[in-house]
Design an enzyme around this catalytic site. Structure first.
Site, PDB file in Angstrom:
ATOM      1  N   TYR A  34       0.834  -1.208   0.000  1.00 19.44           N
ATOM      2  CA  TYR A  34       0.000   0.000   0.000  1.00 19.44           C
ATOM      3  C   TYR A  34       0.864   1.251   0.000  1.00 19.44           C
ATOM      4  CZ  TYR A  34      -2.697   3.730   2.276  1.00 19.44           C
ATOM      5  OH  TYR A  34      -3.264   4.935   2.620  1.00 19.44           O
ATOM      6  N   PRO A  87       0.395  15.227   3.362  1.00 19.66           N
ATOM      7  CA  PRO A  87      -0.664  14.410   3.955  1.00 19.66           C
ATOM      8  C   PRO A  87      -0.543  12.945   3.534  1.00 19.66           C
ATOM      9  CG  PRO A  87      -1.523  15.705   2.123  1.00 19.66           C
ATOM     10  CD  PRO A  87      -0.123  16.181   2.364  1.00 19.66           C
ATOM     11  N   TYR A 139     -10.309  16.163   1.563  1.00 21.62           N
ATOM     12  CA  TYR A 139     -10.918  15.455   0.438  1.00 21.62           C
ATOM     13  C   TYR A 139     -12.364  15.927   0.335  1.00 21.62           C
ATOM     14  CZ  TYR A 139      -7.266  12.037  -0.658  1.00 21.62           C
ATOM     15  OH  TYR A 139      -6.105  11.435  -1.072  1.00 21.62           O
ATOM     16  N   LYS A 236      -3.985  20.856  -4.225  1.00 23.12           N
ATOM     17  CA  LYS A 236      -2.928  19.852  -4.355  1.00 23.12           C
ATOM     18  C   LYS A 236      -3.260  18.908  -5.505  1.00 23.12           C
ATOM     19  CE  LYS A 236      -0.362  16.358  -1.696  1.00 23.12           C
ATOM     20  NZ  LYS A 236      -0.605  15.160  -2.539  1.00 23.12           N
ATOM     21  N   ARG A 315       6.478   9.509   1.386  1.00 23.92           N
ATOM     22  CA  ARG A 315       6.952   8.181   1.770  1.00 23.92           C
ATOM     23  C   ARG A 315       8.187   8.211   2.673  1.00 23.92           C
ATOM     24  NH1 ARG A 315       5.248   7.444  -3.664  1.00 23.92           N
ATOM     25  NH2 ARG A 315       3.646   5.822  -3.945  1.00 23.92           N
TER      26      ARG A 315
END
Length: 365
Positions: A34, A87, A139, A236, A315
């Site tokens: 993921y 985020p 979102y 974004k 990441r």
């Protein structure tokens, strides 16, 4: 077997890549798929990372840079460095403290973090534990009412800006994640939106065109949202110059050049490639931030040389979180900042504002 997070930083961790190597021991196979996976064949995901080393820097001799620093300003806030934590959803998947740990580290190191709508900790709890400024990533929900409710919660909790993600009205075909059979465990549920239900679809409806895309925001919704809050709104996921110009016209206060870490549309351009076009289209009217593939301080300097106001990492700080919690994230930020300082000194740039296109070797442009 997944190992518990470390309580001290091993001596062999001296770069972001070292944290990625260590993190593999602290993350389950499904969660790793993921986190690391992208859309389709992951061409954009890998290109994001590989693009930065191809851009070359001019070393400069005998530069007078004593007393230099990495400080920068965003919306009147002075930050110690330009490294923003992007985020990332459900961070308790990677460490028990999740968003509480990452935002703590960001604040302690003099920077800021962006908290996801899909965080695994209530946005109010994150804000109450943070030691520095926070932005809230939004979102768009199924309707304006539910969207505005999240905005008002963020305002009340003290968030300084809103980051509306506009590049993922539908998820990409994340094949690596699909092959691993990943799903978010109930124990790390996306608590901020747990009570918001999506409308039911007809049995014969397309889940994309008749489903999620009917709920996606349009430019008119962005204009409406800017009228509902005094917080600056950054969009974004802007990559195309025409979208950048439109963002300015509808009242966006900032742009984040992002292809969602290669997780949505495979074969999309790299963010480094897209950045100059966005900069040109905005004519300096609003801040432009970039994410995607940044792994070194030299990458950060290159982003600034091309016109970026600041950078985001994703990441890499999750790798650090999984390895050593808040301590790991703070250490990673320190490493990147030190690398940036070294690169600035060796290219003759005393401050963040001194960085310009002249540091880039023309053969690489």
């Amino acid at each position: 077997m997944v190992k518990p997070a470390l309580t001290a930083i091993p001596q062999d961790i001296v770069s972001a890549a070292d944290y990625e190597r260590h993190a593999r021991e602290h993350i389950s196979d499904a969660a790793w798929a993921y986190l690391q996976g992208g859309a389709g064949d992951e061409l954009t995901l890998n290109a994001n990372i590989n693009a930065w080393p191809d851009l070359k820097l001019w070393p400069r001799a005998l530069a007078e840079v004593a007393g230099g620093h990495t400080r920068c300003q965003l919306f009147g806030e002075e930050l110690t460095h330009p490294i923003i934590l992007a985020p990332v959803a459900t961070q308790r998947l990677f460490h028990d403290q999740g968003e509480l740990a990452t935002t703590l580290a960001a604040g302690v190191m003099g920077g800021l973090a962006v908290v996801s709508t899909q965080a695994s900790v209530q946005l109010e709890d994150v804000a109450s534990h943070a030691q520095g400024p926070l932005w809230f990533q939004l979102y768009w929900q199924a309707n304006r009412h539910d969207t505005l409710a999240l905005v008002k919660r963020a305002e009340s909790a003290g968030y300084r800006a809103l980051v509306l993600t506009v590049d993922a009205p539908v998820s990409g075909a994340r094949n690596r994640e699909q092959r691993a059979g990943f799903s978010v465990p109930p124990a790390v549920a996306q608590t901020n939106v747990a009570s918001i239900a999506l409308p039911a679809l007809a049995d014969n409806a397309s889940p994309v065109f008749d489903g999620l895309m009917t709920l996606a925001p349009a430019w008119a919704d962005i204009a409406w949202l800017t009228s509902q809050t005094d917080l600056p709104i950054l969009l974004k996921g802007i990559m195309h110059p025409d979208d950048a110009a439109k963002a300015v016209s509808v009242g966006a206060r900032g742009i984040i050049v992002s292809n969602h870490g290669g997780r949505v549309l495979d074969t999309a351009p790299t963010t480094l490639w897209a950045l100059p076009g966005v900069i040109s289209a905005t004519h300096g009217a609003i801040p432009v931030i970039i994410d995607g593939g940044i792994r070194r301080g030299t990458d950060i300097l290159k982003a600034r040389a091309l016109g970026a106001t600041a950078v985001m990492i994703g990441r890499p700080y999750i790798h650090a979180l999984a390895t050593a919690g808040a301590l790991g994230v703070a250490h990673l930020i320190r490493l990147l900042r030190e690398e940036l300082e070294i690169a600035m000194a060796l290219t003759g740039c005393r401050t963040w504002d001194d960085i310009h296109t002249g540091v880039l070797a023309s053969e690489s442009l």
